[in-house]
Scaffold this active site. Structure first.
Site, PDB file in Angstrom:
ATOM      1  N   SER A 189       1.009  -1.022  -0.018  1.00 43.20           N
ATOM      2  CA  SER A 189       0.175   0.158  -0.461  1.00 43.20           C
ATOM      3  C   SER A 189       0.661   1.211   0.430  1.00 43.20           C
ATOM      4  O   SER A 189       1.845   1.479   0.577  1.00 43.20           O
ATOM      5  CB  SER A 189      -1.065   0.333   0.872  1.00 43.20           C
ATOM      6  OG  SER A 189      -1.867  -0.998   1.496  1.00 43.20           O
ATOM      7  N   ALA A 191       0.475   6.295  -0.155  1.00 45.23           N
ATOM      8  CA  ALA A 191      -0.864   6.759  -0.106  1.00 45.23           C
ATOM      9  C   ALA A 191      -1.963   7.561  -1.115  1.00 45.23           C
ATOM     10  O   ALA A 191      -3.030   7.718  -1.399  1.00 45.23           O
ATOM     11  CB  ALA A 191       0.283   8.056  -0.617  1.00 45.23           C
ATOM     12  N   SER A 195      -7.320   0.695  -1.856  1.00 46.57           N
ATOM     13  CA  SER A 195      -7.818  -0.033  -2.597  1.00 46.57           C
ATOM     14  C   SER A 195      -7.621  -1.007  -4.092  1.00 46.57           C
ATOM     15  O   SER A 195      -7.558  -2.083  -4.436  1.00 46.57           O
ATOM     16  CB  SER A 195      -9.196   0.121  -2.563  1.00 46.57           C
ATOM     17  OG  SER A 195      -9.899   0.181  -1.415  1.00 46.57           O
ATOM     18  N   ILE A 220       2.352  -0.087   6.838  1.00 48.69           N
ATOM     19  CA  ILE A 220       2.762  -1.361   7.153  1.00 48.69           C
ATOM     20  C   ILE A 220       2.888  -1.772   7.909  1.00 48.69           C
ATOM     21  O   ILE A 220       3.739  -1.920   8.629  1.00 48.69           O
ATOM     22  CB  ILE A 220       4.089  -1.087   6.358  1.00 48.69           C
ATOM     23  CG1 ILE A 220       4.125  -0.129   4.647  1.00 48.69           C
ATOM     24  CG2 ILE A 220       5.168  -2.448   6.064  1.00 48.69           C
ATOM     25  CD1 ILE A 220       3.023  -1.510   3.937  1.00 48.69           C
ATOM     26  N   ARG A 331     -23.741 -12.728  37.378  1.00 50.53           N
ATOM     27  CA  ARG A 331     -24.163 -11.823  37.863  1.00 50.53           C
ATOM     28  C   ARG A 331     -26.104 -12.407  37.689  1.00 50.53           C
ATOM     29  O   ARG A 331     -26.895 -12.770  37.305  1.00 50.53           O
ATOM     30  CB  ARG A 331     -24.202 -10.571  36.930  1.00 50.53           C
ATOM     31  CG  ARG A 331     -25.138  -9.290  37.207  1.00 50.53           C
ATOM     32  CD  ARG A 331     -24.292  -7.862  37.015  1.00 50.53           C
ATOM     33  NE  ARG A 331     -25.016  -6.828  36.849  1.00 50.53           N
ATOM     34  CZ  ARG A 331     -25.111  -5.952  37.803  1.00 50.53           C
ATOM     35  NH1 ARG A 331     -24.319  -6.641  39.054  1.00 50.53           N
ATOM     36  NH2 ARG A 331     -25.525  -5.557  38.100  1.00 50.53           N
ATOM     37  N   GLN A 342     -34.303 -14.742  28.784  1.00 48.10           N
ATOM     38  CA  GLN A 342     -35.415 -15.215  27.425  1.00 48.10           C
ATOM     39  C   GLN A 342     -33.964 -14.020  26.680  1.00 48.10           C
ATOM     40  O   GLN A 342     -33.855 -14.848  25.414  1.00 48.10           O
ATOM     41  CB  GLN A 342     -36.367 -15.729  26.933  1.00 48.10           C
ATOM     42  CG  GLN A 342     -36.541 -16.464  25.837  1.00 48.10           C
ATOM     43  CD  GLN A 342     -37.874 -17.005  25.308  1.00 48.10           C
ATOM     44  OE1 GLN A 342     -38.716 -15.347  25.336  1.00 48.10           O
ATOM     45  NE2 GLN A 342     -38.393 -18.094  25.475  1.00 48.10           N
ATOM     46  N   GLU A 426      -6.688  -5.762   4.301  1.00 50.00           N
ATOM     47  CA  GLU A 426      -6.491  -7.183   3.113  1.00 50.00           C
ATOM     48  C   GLU A 426      -7.463  -6.861   3.004  1.00 50.00           C
ATOM     49  O   GLU A 426      -8.083  -7.979   1.854  1.00 50.00           O
ATOM     50  CB  GLU A 426      -6.447  -8.838   4.218  1.00 50.00           C
ATOM     51  CG  GLU A 426      -5.724  -8.179   5.456  1.00 50.00           C
ATOM     52  CD  GLU A 426      -3.770  -9.407   4.393  1.00 50.00           C
ATOM     53  OE1 GLU A 426      -3.881  -9.399   3.425  1.00 50.00           O
ATOM     54  OE2 GLU A 426      -3.125  -9.805   5.475  1.00 50.00           O
ATOM     55  N   ASN A 430     -16.131  -3.542   1.572  1.00 47.93           N
ATOM     56  CA  ASN A 430     -16.755  -3.177   0.147  1.00 47.93           C
ATOM     57  C   ASN A 430     -15.909  -3.607  -1.347  1.00 47.93           C
ATOM     58  O   ASN A 430     -16.431  -4.878  -2.679  1.00 47.93           O
ATOM     59  CB  ASN A 430     -16.987  -1.840  -0.781  1.00 47.93           C
ATOM     60  CG  ASN A 430     -17.724  -1.045  -0.228  1.00 47.93           C
ATOM     61  OD1 ASN A 430     -19.139  -1.644   0.737  1.00 47.93           O
ATOM     62  ND2 ASN A 430     -17.777   0.111   0.453  1.00 47.93           N
TER      63      ASN A 430
END
Length: 445
Positions: A189, A191, A195, A220, A331, A342, A426, A430
């Site tokens: 990657s 600047a 993607s 990085i 608790r 439930q 990674e 989208n």
């Protein structure tokens, strides 16, 4: 096969065949005091017959559960679980607050054999399966996703790039170190290329038998601690992305500098820095694979990396439940345990179901990758869904815990912050949706 593990080349996915093979690897035994000793390693094939699988309660139709693990994979998982509980947990909050990975954790991971899971025995690794590496990633993420992602990138991306495409010379030079004491980082990657990764501007100009690297990489992971970098640079800009080449660059190369760590929302102990190359000279033999094939290697290895992130997100969600469920069963409010209401039971059941589905997506993708079959869609689905589940589960756990969940003392608050990165690195969610949709639509073109 390209980008895969030659040890399992030609096998079919575990979910599609009545028999399966897994790699047997010697696992470093756990001893008192949380120390790990390094025994001799070995690897040989372990195969279960159809009859044996039936005895292990597999379905009558002969389909094997993707979560069915070999003994060695189970041992690797359990070893990572113990390491997380005994060595990592006590340092999680300190590392998060200081945004600093503890050096003893890194040393312990190498000593425990968790940094060379798939590296061949001849290079000092465990020679284990891809699934075994994912199990380590998952178990460590239950305690600290920062530690988990460091292990993930090192194993599924850096080590596997060397194994799949590096020359014999580079493998002999670096794999023994990567399995024993040297952390790696993957530099893609920039600047202007997130993607749109192949819009990168880092250049590699030929100078005789050398190449001169100039440019800067961003976001990085592992960069603050890494001693070797896999750098994607364009050696022939006229060819566009087909000029992109992968170079192996040691940290001490003149002209390489690592910037300050980013001050992040989550996975704070995992270092994320800018890496700059100012006239870095590397020899031609430092090219990993072939000249101009870097784009191809990046595409293939990131599929494996995405499955790794899926495992990290599954572990994170499991860790949130691990911290929440005991509290709900202890608790009491209005005369009964919180877990007995439930409405709470339904929310817990929903989280457990989604987590199980995410885990199966990850394991299925792993077995498909091991079998040498296309895994692009499966990897995208595994990362997409597991990141969504991790964020939902961590958020819901905070709500169920109430006030204590909102504090740093309980630990779920950190996992909630850590979960957000799952939809970003990674390949964003989208991008994963685009990939999945494109592959589905291609069938009807």
């Amino acid at each position: 096969h390209e980008g895969g593990n030659p040890m399992v080349a030609g096998l079919r996915p575990i979910a599609r065949t009545p028999t399966f093979c897994a790699t047997r690897a010697a696992i470093k035994p756990h001893v008192a005091g949380g120390l790990w000793q390094r025994p001799a390693r070995f690897a040989r094939g372990l195969c279960y017959s159809h009859a044996q699988q039936q005895e292990m309660h597999t379905p009558e139709d002969g389909y094997s559960p993707v979560a069915l693990l070999s003994d060695e994979e189970t041992m690797m998982r359990d070893a990572a679980q113990r390491f997380g509980a005994e060595r990592v947990r006590k340092l999680v909050r300190q590392m998060d607050e200081r945004a600093q990975m503890d050096t003893e954790i890194i040393r312990g991971l190498f000593e425990g054999g968790f940094m060379g899971v798939e590296v061949a025995e001849e290079f000092g690794g465990s020679g284990a399966s891809f699934t075994a590496a994912l199990l380590v990633i998952e178990e460590l993420a239950r305690v600290d996703p920062s530690v988990s992602v460091m292990v993930d990138i090192h194993n599924t991306i850096v080590n596997n790039c060397f194994t799949a495409w590096a020359s014999t010379h580079l493998q002999r030079q670096w794999l023994p170190r990567l399995a024993s004491d040297t952390l790696g980082a993957f530099c893609l990657s920039e600047a202007t290329s997130g993607s749109d990764a192949f819009a990168l501007r880092t250049a590699a100009a030929r100078d005789g038998s050398d190449f001169i690297l100039n440019g800067s990489k961003m976001w990085i992971s592992n960069s603050a601690e890494a001693d070797v970098f896999l750098v994607m640079a364009n050696a022939d800009p006229a060819k566009g992305y087909k000029g992109i080449t992968c170079f192996v660059v040691p940290r001490d190369a003149p002209g390489l500098s690592v910037g300050m760590k980013e001050d992040k929302l989550g996975i704070r102990a995992s270092s994320t820095c800018t890496v700059t190359f100012d006239g870095v000279r590397v020899p031609e033999e430092a090219i990993l694979g072939e000249l101009g094939k870097g784009y191809k290697y990046a595409i293939e290895i990131l599929n494996e990396g995405r499955i790794g992130i899926g495992a990290q997100m599954v572990g994170l969600a499991q860790g949130a439940l691990d911290l929440t469920l005991p509290y709900l069963h202890e608790r009491r409010q209005f005369g009964q345990r919180v877990a007995d209401f439930q409405g709470v039971q339904h929310q817990v059941a929903q989280m457990a179901t989604e987590l199980h589905a995410a885990r199966l997506l990850v394991y299925s993708a792993a077995r498909t990758k091991e079998a040498g079959e296309p895994v692009v869609k499966e990897a995208a689905m595994a990362k997409l869904y597991s990141s969504q589940v991790a964020e939902r589960v961590a958020s819901r756990c905070i709500e169920l815990l109430g006030g204590v969940g909102f504090t740093k003392d309980f630990g779920v608050e950190k996992l909630y912050r850590d979960a957000k990165i799952g939809s970003i690195y990674e390949g964003t969610s989208n991008i994963q949706l685009n990939t999945i949709a494109k592959l589905i639509t291609a069938k009807y073109a």
